[in-house]
Design a protein around this motif. Structure first.
Motif, PDB file in Angstrom:
ATOM      1  N   HIS A   1     -10.384   1.077 -21.978  1.00  0.00           N
ATOM      2  CA  HIS A   1      -9.484   1.936 -20.918  1.00  0.00           C
ATOM      3  C   HIS A   1      -8.742   1.153 -19.935  1.00  0.00           C
ATOM      4  N   GLU A   2      -9.566   0.195 -19.300  1.00  0.00           N
ATOM      5  CA  GLU A   2      -9.122  -0.552 -18.222  1.00  0.00           C
ATOM      6  C   GLU A   2      -8.011  -1.842 -18.767  1.00  0.00           C
ATOM      7  N   LEU A   3      -6.916  -2.025 -18.236  1.00  0.00           N
ATOM      8  CA  LEU A   3      -6.236  -3.009 -18.573  1.00  0.00           C
ATOM      9  C   LEU A   3      -6.382  -4.092 -17.559  1.00  0.00           C
ATOM     10  N   GLU A   4      -6.045  -5.313 -18.284  1.00  0.00           N
ATOM     11  CA  GLU A   4      -5.942  -6.504 -17.321  1.00  0.00           C
ATOM     12  C   GLU A   4      -5.229  -7.551 -18.138  1.00  0.00           C
ATOM     13  N   TYR A   5      -4.523  -8.272 -17.319  1.00  0.00           N
ATOM     14  CA  TYR A   5      -3.505  -9.240 -17.878  1.00  0.00           C
ATOM     15  C   TYR A   5      -3.496 -10.619 -17.055  1.00  0.00           C
ATOM     16  N   TRP A   6      -3.130 -11.866 -17.801  1.00  0.00           N
ATOM     17  CA  TRP A   6      -2.935 -12.949 -17.006  1.00  0.00           C
ATOM     18  C   TRP A   6      -1.831 -13.838 -17.763  1.00  0.00           C
ATOM     19  N   LEU A   7      -0.978 -14.492 -16.854  1.00  0.00           N
ATOM     20  CA  LEU A   7      -0.052 -15.587 -17.509  1.00  0.00           C
ATOM     21  C   LEU A   7      -0.111 -16.747 -16.917  1.00  0.00           C
TER      22      LEU A   7
ATOM     23  N   ASN B   1      -1.560  -8.051  -4.261  1.00  0.00           N
ATOM     24  CA  ASN B   1      -1.010  -8.681  -5.425  1.00  0.00           C
ATOM     25  C   ASN B   1       0.365  -7.524  -5.910  1.00  0.00           C
ATOM     26  N   THR B   2       1.291  -7.910  -5.117  1.00  0.00           N
ATOM     27  CA  THR B   2       2.643  -7.159  -5.340  1.00  0.00           C
ATOM     28  C   THR B   2       3.152  -7.306  -6.605  1.00  0.00           C
ATOM     29  N   PRO B   3       3.370  -8.222  -7.074  1.00  0.00           N
ATOM     30  CA  PRO B   3       3.993  -8.336  -8.648  1.00  0.00           C
ATOM     31  C   PRO B   3       3.416  -7.417  -9.576  1.00  0.00           C
ATOM     32  N   SER B   4       1.882  -7.502  -9.400  1.00  0.00           N
ATOM     33  CA  SER B   4       1.331  -6.663 -10.482  1.00  0.00           C
ATOM     34  C   SER B   4       1.401  -5.288 -10.197  1.00  0.00           C
ATOM     35  N   LYS B   5       1.494  -4.834  -8.920  1.00  0.00           N
ATOM     36  CA  LYS B   5       1.737  -3.522  -8.692  1.00  0.00           C
ATOM     37  C   LYS B   5       2.916  -2.757  -8.991  1.00  0.00           C
ATOM     38  N   CYS B   6       3.953  -3.718  -8.650  1.00  0.00           N
ATOM     39  CA  CYS B   6       5.512  -3.456  -9.195  1.00  0.00           C
ATOM     40  C   CYS B   6       5.413  -3.326 -10.612  1.00  0.00           C
ATOM     41  N   LEU B   7       4.877  -4.163 -11.491  1.00  0.00           N
ATOM     42  CA  LEU B   7       4.764  -4.179 -13.105  1.00  0.00           C
ATOM     43  C   LEU B   7       4.248  -2.698 -13.539  1.00  0.00           C
ATOM     44  N   LEU B   8       3.136  -2.390 -12.945  1.00  0.00           N
ATOM     45  CA  LEU B   8       2.213  -1.385 -13.435  1.00  0.00           C
ATOM     46  C   LEU B   8       3.062   0.126 -13.143  1.00  0.00           C
ATOM     47  N   GLU B   9       3.721   0.054 -11.973  1.00  0.00           N
ATOM     48  CA  GLU B   9       4.586   1.119 -11.705  1.00  0.00           C
ATOM     49  C   GLU B   9       5.779   1.273 -12.521  1.00  0.00           C
ATOM     50  N   LYS B  10       6.226   0.096 -12.828  1.00  0.00           N
ATOM     51  CA  LYS B  10       7.515  -0.073 -13.964  1.00  0.00           C
ATOM     52  C   LYS B  10       7.236   0.670 -15.127  1.00  0.00           C
ATOM     53  N   ILE B  11       6.002   0.246 -15.727  1.00  0.00           N
ATOM     54  CA  ILE B  11       5.566   0.715 -17.086  1.00  0.00           C
ATOM     55  C   ILE B  11       5.236   2.072 -17.046  1.00  0.00           C
ATOM     56  N   GLY B  12       4.828   2.597 -15.786  1.00  0.00           N
ATOM     57  CA  GLY B  12       4.428   4.032 -15.914  1.00  0.00           C
ATOM     58  C   GLY B  12       3.208   4.417 -15.416  1.00  0.00           C
ATOM     59  N   PHE B  13       2.403   3.533 -14.742  1.00  0.00           N
ATOM     60  CA  PHE B  13       1.088   3.927 -14.024  1.00  0.00           C
ATOM     61  C   PHE B  13       1.541   4.435 -12.617  1.00  0.00           C
ATOM     62  N   ASN B  14       0.296   5.326 -12.269  1.00  0.00           N
ATOM     63  CA  ASN B  14       0.741   5.930 -11.037  1.00  0.00           C
ATOM     64  C   ASN B  14      -0.752   5.537 -10.066  1.00  0.00           C
ATOM     65  N   LEU B  15      -0.142   5.229  -9.203  1.00  0.00           N
ATOM     66  CA  LEU B  15      -1.305   5.069  -8.027  1.00  0.00           C
ATOM     67  C   LEU B  15      -2.239   6.275  -7.509  1.00  0.00           C
ATOM     68  N   GLU B  16      -3.470   6.119  -7.825  1.00  0.00           N
ATOM     69  CA  GLU B  16      -4.403   7.453  -7.797  1.00  0.00           C
ATOM     70  C   GLU B  16      -5.294   7.290  -6.484  1.00  0.00           C
ATOM     71  N   GLY B  17      -5.325   6.028  -5.956  1.00  0.00           N
ATOM     72  CA  GLY B  17      -6.250   5.810  -4.932  1.00  0.00           C
ATOM     73  C   GLY B  17      -6.994   4.545  -4.866  1.00  0.00           C
ATOM     74  N   LYS B  18      -8.158   4.409  -4.294  1.00  0.00           N
ATOM     75  CA  LYS B  18      -8.797   3.075  -4.331  1.00  0.00           C
ATOM     76  C   LYS B  18     -10.189   3.048  -5.258  1.00  0.00           C
ATOM     77  N   TYR B  19     -10.469   1.660  -5.659  1.00  0.00           N
ATOM     78  CA  TYR B  19     -11.771   1.695  -6.523  1.00  0.00           C
ATOM     79  C   TYR B  19     -12.071   0.308  -6.078  1.00  0.00           C
ATOM     80  N   ASN B  20     -13.168   0.245  -5.727  1.00  0.00           N
ATOM     81  CA  ASN B  20     -13.965  -1.211  -5.289  1.00  0.00           C
ATOM     82  C   ASN B  20     -12.885  -2.073  -4.687  1.00  0.00           C
ATOM     83  N   HIS B  21     -12.302  -1.606  -3.449  1.00  0.00           N
ATOM     84  CA  HIS B  21     -11.532  -2.272  -2.702  1.00  0.00           C
ATOM     85  C   HIS B  21     -10.125  -2.637  -3.218  1.00  0.00           C
ATOM     86  N   LYS B  22      -9.752  -2.044  -4.403  1.00  0.00           N
ATOM     87  CA  LYS B  22      -8.463  -2.373  -5.167  1.00  0.00           C
ATOM     88  C   LYS B  22      -7.813  -0.931  -5.237  1.00  0.00           C
ATOM     89  N   ASP B  23      -6.344  -1.421  -5.533  1.00  0.00           N
ATOM     90  CA  ASP B  23      -5.589  -0.171  -5.760  1.00  0.00           C
ATOM     91  C   ASP B  23      -5.873   0.263  -7.144  1.00  0.00           C
TER      92      ASP B  23
END
Length: 247
Positions: free
Chosen positions: A174-180, A217-239
């Protein structure tokens, strides 16, 4: 420089287990201590030289045993992973990319990522400064995790050259992670890989996915929003971003 990389890889391969050298030295010393004739006859120089030779011999033997064991473990792991229970296909393609299962030869990519400042800062799972040996063991451990669907990792490669440039991970399905790698960011590769994975997910339709990213991590946040992820709050000090595939 490629010749330096090949040389360091060769050294890593021949001294695969870091414990081989001290064990080899101890065995060599034990051999010469038991054989007291060399010392009592005043041939101390030959004893020292013989100890060094035996140290090399024992080190190589122990090293080869450990290396062969891990090769067998690697092959066994690949057989276990290639089953019908995997979350993603072992290999799938997009317009520009090929995503394939994690293999030991991807250790060079993991080593490069572990030296990338951006990866070290924002990716918790890849330790800083991995050697080739450490990266190979990282790969083997994550191949084992995929067997239990705890982490499904697909290496992102360029379709034309098959050069590995990054990775895509689903943690517990369920949890997505990626790196380039740095040279391949901001080219749309991450988005293409993620969307390709969404189309290839071998799971129940309507799955809810999420991703946790650092606030800075602004680039990652922009990418997630572009794909269709919605910000739902905080988890372990992360968005905490959520993607609902049921829409």
């Amino acid at each position: 420089m490629k010749w330096i990389e090949k040389t360091t890889d060769g050294i890593s391969q021949h001294l695969f287990a870091s414990i081989s050298l001290p064990i080899g030295g101890l065995l060599a010393m034990a051999f010469w201590i038991i054989d007291t004739h060399a010392w009592s006859s005043g041939e101390g120089f030959y004893a020292v030289a013989g100890t060094l030779v035996l140290t090399i011999v024992f080190t190589v033997l122990i090293d080869r045993i450990v290396y062969l064991y891990e090769v067998l473990l690697e092959r066994r792991m690949q057989l276990l992973i290639d089953d019908d229970a995997r979350l993603l296909p072992a290999c799938f393609k997009t317009d520009r990319l090929k995503l394939e299962s994690l293999k030991p030869e991807h250790s060079r990519l993991i080593a490069k990522l572990s030296a990338d400042e951006n990866v070290i800062k924002f990716v918790d799972d890849i330790p800083e400064g991995l050697t080739q040996v450490g990266a190979r063991r990282w790969v083997l451990s994550h191949m084992h995790l995929e067997r239990h669907t705890l982490r499904t990792t697909r290496i992102i490669c360029l379709k034309e050259t098959e050069e590995p440039i990054g990775g895509l991970v689903f943690i517990s399905g369920h949890e997505l992670e990626y790196w380039l790698l740095k040279a391949y960011r901001a080219r749309g590769y991450a988005q293409e890989a993620i969307m390709g994975a969404f189309e290839s997910l071998e799971t129940e339709k309507g799955v809810v996915l999420f991703a946790n990213t650092y606030e800075e991590n602004t680039p990652s946040k922009c990418l997630l929003e572009k794909i269709g992820f919605n910000l739902e709050g905080k988890y372990n000090h992360k968005d905490h971003y959520v993607y609902d595939a049921r829409r």
